[in-house]
Design a protein around this motif. Structure first.
Motif, PDB file in Angstrom:
ATOM      1  N   LEU A   1      -4.178  -6.345  -8.946  1.00 37.45           N
ATOM      2  CA  LEU A   1      -5.576  -6.053  -8.653  1.00 37.45           C
ATOM      3  C   LEU A   1      -5.594  -4.811  -7.765  1.00 37.45           C
TER       4      LEU A   1
ATOM      5  N   THR B   1     -13.174   4.723   6.841  1.00 39.60           N
ATOM      6  CA  THR B   1     -13.180   4.649   5.385  1.00 39.60           C
ATOM      7  C   THR B   1     -14.442   5.298   4.834  1.00 39.60           C
TER       8      THR B   1
ATOM      9  N   HIS C   1       0.836  -1.197   0.000  1.00 37.92           N
ATOM     10  CA  HIS C   1       0.000   0.000   0.000  1.00 37.92           C
ATOM     11  C   HIS C   1       0.872   1.248   0.000  1.00 37.92           C
TER      12      HIS C   1
ATOM     13  N   VAL D   1     -14.296   2.733  -1.034  1.00 38.07           N
ATOM     14  CA  VAL D   1     -13.275   1.846  -1.579  1.00 38.07           C
ATOM     15  C   VAL D   1     -13.617   1.628  -3.049  1.00 38.07           C
ATOM     16  N   LEU D   2     -12.674   1.968  -3.919  1.00 39.83           N
ATOM     17  CA  LEU D   2     -12.860   1.774  -5.355  1.00 39.83           C
ATOM     18  C   LEU D   2     -12.145   0.499  -5.762  1.00 39.83           C
ATOM     19  N   GLN D   3     -12.881  -0.447  -6.355  1.00 43.31           N
ATOM     20  CA  GLN D   3     -12.290  -1.721  -6.739  1.00 43.31           C
ATOM     21  C   GLN D   3     -12.308  -1.955  -8.236  1.00 43.31           C
ATOM     22  N   GLN D   4     -13.134  -1.226  -8.958  1.00 43.81           N
ATOM     23  CA  GLN D   4     -13.219  -1.422 -10.405  1.00 43.81           C
ATOM     24  C   GLN D   4     -12.207  -0.497 -11.069  1.00 43.81           C
ATOM     25  N   THR D   5     -11.284  -1.067 -11.809  1.00 42.50           N
ATOM     26  CA  THR D   5     -10.224  -0.282 -12.430  1.00 42.50           C
ATOM     27  C   THR D   5     -10.228  -0.489 -13.932  1.00 42.50           C
TER      28      THR D   5
ATOM     29  N   THR E   1      -6.761  -1.363  -5.851  1.00 42.83           N
ATOM     30  CA  THR E   1      -7.930  -0.733  -5.252  1.00 42.83           C
ATOM     31  C   THR E   1      -7.495   0.630  -4.725  1.00 42.83           C
ATOM     32  N   MET E   2      -8.457   1.524  -4.529  1.00 40.61           N
ATOM     33  CA  MET E   2      -8.163   2.820  -3.943  1.00 40.61           C
ATOM     34  C   MET E   2      -9.151   3.049  -2.805  1.00 40.61           C
ATOM     35  N   GLU E   3      -8.637   3.410  -1.653  1.00 42.51           N
ATOM     36  CA  GLU E   3      -9.465   3.642  -0.480  1.00 42.51           C
ATOM     37  C   GLU E   3      -9.330   5.101  -0.065  1.00 42.51           C
TER      38      GLU E   3
END
Length: 119
Positions: free
Chosen positions: A90, A103, A40, A106-110, A92-94
């Motif tokens: 893979l 939090t 991270h 949380v962005l998981q789709q890239t 992600t951005m939090e």
């Protein structure tokens, strides 16, 4: 971070953050990551106002620097044939509040960017 599937190999990961105009905000130091591990990098904002940012993840395959000769326990030797591979990530951005640790999202789709080939 999926990592390489070649024994002894790893991936080098670098995080880059840009503002809405494309200006670089911060770049992480390159970090070597083993298969199946995670890393991270925290981008701390001192702005109280809304900011639009874009985060990117750069990866580079790290060839094993030395491997032991098959069937021996002697000194490792550099392989004669270079090994090439790729890294599967893979990302992600939090977004979180540093004072409370809570939090927000949380962005998981890239979306992968096309690979640039130098001429």
């Amino acid at each position: 971070m999926g990592g390489p599937i070649i024994a002894g190999a790893s991936c080098q990961v670098t995080f880059d953050f840009y503002d809405a105009s494309g200006k670089s905000l911060e770049t992480s130091p390159p970090t070597t990551v083993a298969q199946g591990a995670a890393v991270h990098f925290d981008l701390v904002s001192n702005s109280a106002s809304r900011s639009e940012i874009r985060g990117t993840v750069r990866t580079a395959f790290v060839n094993p620097s030395a491997v032991p000769m098959p069937g021996t326990t002697g000194t490792p030797v550099t392989p004669i044939t270079p090994v090439y591979g790729f890294c599967s990530t893979l990302p992600t951005m939090e977004i979180f509040d540093t004072s409370t640790g809570q939090t927000t999202v949380v962005l998981q789709q890239t979306t992968p960017l096309p690979q640039v080939t130098l001429l």
